[in-house]
Design a protein around this motif. Structure first.
Motif, mmCIF file in Angstrom:
data_model
loop_
_atom_site.group_PDB
_atom_site.id
_atom_site.type_symbol
_atom_site.label_atom_id
_atom_site.label_comp_id
_atom_site.label_asym_id
_atom_site.label_seq_id
_atom_site.Cartn_x
_atom_site.Cartn_y
_atom_site.Cartn_z
ATOM 1 N N MET A 82 11.170 7.903 11.416
ATOM 2 C CA MET A 82 10.853 7.325 10.120
ATOM 3 C C MET A 82 11.463 8.125 8.970
ATOM 4 O O MET A 82 11.526 7.640 7.841
ATOM 5 N N GLY A 83 11.887 9.362 9.238
ATOM 6 C CA GLY A 83 12.431 10.197 8.179
ATOM 7 C C GLY A 83 11.395 10.589 7.144
ATOM 8 O O GLY A 83 11.712 10.685 5.943
ATOM 9 N N CYS A 84 10.165 10.837 7.589
ATOM 10 C CA CYS A 84 9.073 11.144 6.658
ATOM 11 C C CYS A 84 9.217 12.536 6.068
ATOM 12 O O CYS A 84 9.457 13.510 6.791
ATOM 13 N N SER A 85 9.021 12.646 4.774
ATOM 14 C CA SER A 85 8.957 13.948 4.137
ATOM 15 C C SER A 85 7.648 14.634 4.519
ATOM 16 O O SER A 85 6.712 14.004 5.023
ATOM 17 N N SER A 86 7.584 15.946 4.246
ATOM 18 C CA SER A 86 6.353 16.682 4.512
ATOM 19 C C SER A 86 5.184 16.091 3.736
ATOM 20 O O SER A 86 4.079 15.927 4.259
ATOM 21 N N LEU A 87 5.415 15.737 2.475
ATOM 22 C CA LEU A 87 4.355 15.185 1.642
ATOM 23 C C LEU A 87 3.851 13.854 2.195
ATOM 24 O O LEU A 87 2.646 13.633 2.319
ATOM 25 N N GLU A 88 4.780 12.976 2.548
ATOM 26 C CA GLU A 88 4.371 11.672 3.073
ATOM 27 C C GLU A 88 3.610 11.839 4.385
ATOM 28 O O GLU A 88 2.598 11.172 4.621
ATOM 29 N N TRP A 89 4.072 12.721 5.247
ATOM 30 C CA TRP A 89 3.422 12.938 6.536
ATOM 31 C C TRP A 89 2.000 13.460 6.342
ATOM 32 O O TRP A 89 1.066 13.023 7.009
ATOM 33 N N ALA B 130 0.847 -1.194 0.000
ATOM 34 C CA ALA B 130 0.000 0.000 0.000
ATOM 35 C C ALA B 130 0.880 1.240 0.000
ATOM 36 O O ALA B 130 2.109 1.156 0.140
ATOM 37 N N ASP B 131 0.244 2.375 -0.158
ATOM 38 C CA ASP B 131 0.895 3.675 -0.039
ATOM 39 C C ASP B 131 1.756 3.689 1.229
ATOM 40 O O ASP B 131 1.272 3.361 2.310
ATOM 41 N N PRO B 132 3.029 4.071 1.140
ATOM 42 C CA PRO B 132 3.873 4.092 2.340
ATOM 43 C C PRO B 132 3.362 5.010 3.433
ATOM 44 O O PRO B 132 3.741 4.851 4.595
ATOM 45 N N ALA B 133 2.482 5.943 3.089
ATOM 46 C CA ALA B 133 1.931 6.847 4.103
ATOM 47 C C ALA B 133 0.788 6.222 4.884
ATOM 48 O O ALA B 133 0.410 6.741 5.938
ATOM 49 N N LEU B 134 0.232 5.117 4.406
ATOM 50 C CA LEU B 134 -1.006 4.602 4.992
ATOM 51 C C LEU B 134 -0.860 4.246 6.462
ATOM 52 O O LEU B 134 -1.702 4.631 7.298
ATOM 53 N N ASP B 135 0.161 3.481 6.838
ATOM 54 C CA ASP B 135 0.284 3.044 8.225
ATOM 55 C C ASP B 135 0.626 4.180 9.180
ATOM 56 O O ASP B 135 0.592 3.999 10.407
ATOM 57 N N LEU B 136 0.921 5.372 8.654
ATOM 58 C CA LEU B 136 1.131 6.533 9.513
ATOM 59 C C LEU B 136 -0.153 6.967 10.198
ATOM 60 O O LEU B 136 -0.121 7.817 11.096
ATOM 61 N N VAL B 137 -1.294 6.393 9.810
ATOM 62 C CA VAL B 137 -2.542 6.693 10.525
ATOM 63 C C VAL B 137 -2.379 6.416 12.010
ATOM 64 O O VAL B 137 -3.007 7.064 12.850
ATOM 65 N N ALA B 138 -1.544 5.437 12.359
ATOM 66 C CA ALA B 138 -1.359 5.083 13.770
ATOM 67 C C ALA B 138 -0.852 6.258 14.593
ATOM 68 O O ALA B 138 -1.169 6.385 15.781
ATOM 69 N N ALA B 139 -0.066 7.124 13.974
ATOM 70 C CA ALA B 139 0.449 8.289 14.694
ATOM 71 C C ALA B 139 -0.684 9.178 15.163
ATOM 72 O O ALA B 139 -0.660 9.708 16.286
#
Length: 309
Positions: free
Chosen positions: A250-257, A225-234
């Motif tokens: 995680m080193g997330c970019s602004s867009l991914e976050w 899935a989209d690498p951003a999807l599991d960030l819902v947990a945050a």
């Protein structure tokens, strides 16, 4: 109050009769219902080491069995990847005249189900969650990519659902502000190739003890899935400081976050109106997550979102 149309009842004695062919030495007293906020399954504990999940809603049994087989494959794959304990599939039970649907038998993972605030201020949990997501992202997708209509593909395809939820939430939530928040995120472009994902990292699917992550449940829908999807947990589980910690880890970019925030929104916006009277735990999760999203937006209306304008 029933959560869904076509909801199936499951008397305990019926569950025992359904489980008996799979477990010939089953002692009826060892089967007991688990009180949970589950929205798709009746969950029963079977002795000290097993669990059974029976569908809550009726559907075509043949199609449902194929779906369970796919879930068991996903669970087995997730168990090989996850650094934390997770249920492993054991068998699929057959329907009967008393209960018209197949069901799943799997291992039981002990622990306390997390809540929206129970580990919100735990640095250790934020680190554990980052370790889980890192392990998933490091696993091979084996050439697969997201398929289907659920969360994990294109944000914009969920716009009709979100708009319906906003209409139904007029007496429950600040829908004008929420609508504006969604409008700034629904067209965000993809931030990277698909990665292995749990796909439903809500509190009910995470076990905790002493402020640490101890187990991961309900991995039957896991996959690319989209690498951003599991960030819902945050957004479902962490306060602002711990979200910052997770993002840095995680080193997330602004867009991914921001895409992660959008997926959290798309999940949370339907929880309040749909479960307001039938599942207060899920409704409370929706309110908590949406409050965190709005709080973050109010505190930084042009910072992390600047790329969207």
């Amino acid at each position: 109050m029933a959560m869904h149309e076509d909801q199936l009842d499951l008397p305990l004695e019926v569950a025992v009769r359904l489980l008996s062919p799979l477990l010939p030495d089953l002692v009826p007293a060892d089967v007991r219902r688990v009180q949970s906020a589950a929205t798709t399954s009746h969950v029963l504990r079977v002795g000290p080491d097993l669990a059974a999940r029976f569908p809550i809603v009726a559907s075509d049994p043949t199609t449902a069995r194929a779906a369970l087989e796919a879930e068991h494959r996903a669970m087995a794959e997730f168990a090989r990847i996850s650094p934390f304990p997770t249920p492993e599939p054991l068998a699929i039970g057959d329907p009967s005249p008393e209960f018209p649907m197949p069901f799943s038998l799997q291992t039981w993972i002990p622990g306390t189900v997390a809540g929206p605030v129970t580990v919100a201020a735990s640095d250790a949990f934020a680190e554990d969650l980052a370790a889980l997501l890192t392990a998933l992202r490091s696993a091979r997708t084996q050439g697969r990519s997201f398929s289907g209509t659920g969360r994990g593909g294109d944000l914009a395809t969920h716009d009709d659902w979100v708009q319906e939820c906003l209409r139904r939430s007029r007496d429950l939530l600040p829908v004008r502000e929420l609508g504006e928040l969604w409008s700034r995120r629904r067209d965000l472009e993809r931030a990277g190739a698909d990665v292995m994902s749990h796909r439903d990292l809500i509190p009910a699917n995470l076990l905790v003890a002493g402020g640490r992550l101890t187990g991961v449940l309900d991995a039957g829908g896991s996959g690319p899935a989209d690498p951003a999807l599991d960030l819902v947990a945050a957004w479902h589980l962490l306060d602002a400081s711990r979200r910052t910690r997770l993002r840095a880890r995680m080193g997330c970019s602004s867009l991914e976050w921001e895409r992660g925030a959008a997926w959290a929104f798309a999940q949370a916006i339907g929880l309040v109106w749909y479960y307001d009277r039938s599942n207060r735990t899920m409704a409370a999760l929706g309110r908590s997550t949406l409050s965190r999203l709005l709080e973050a937006e109010r505190s930084d209306p042009a910072g992390t979102n600047a790329h969207t304008r």
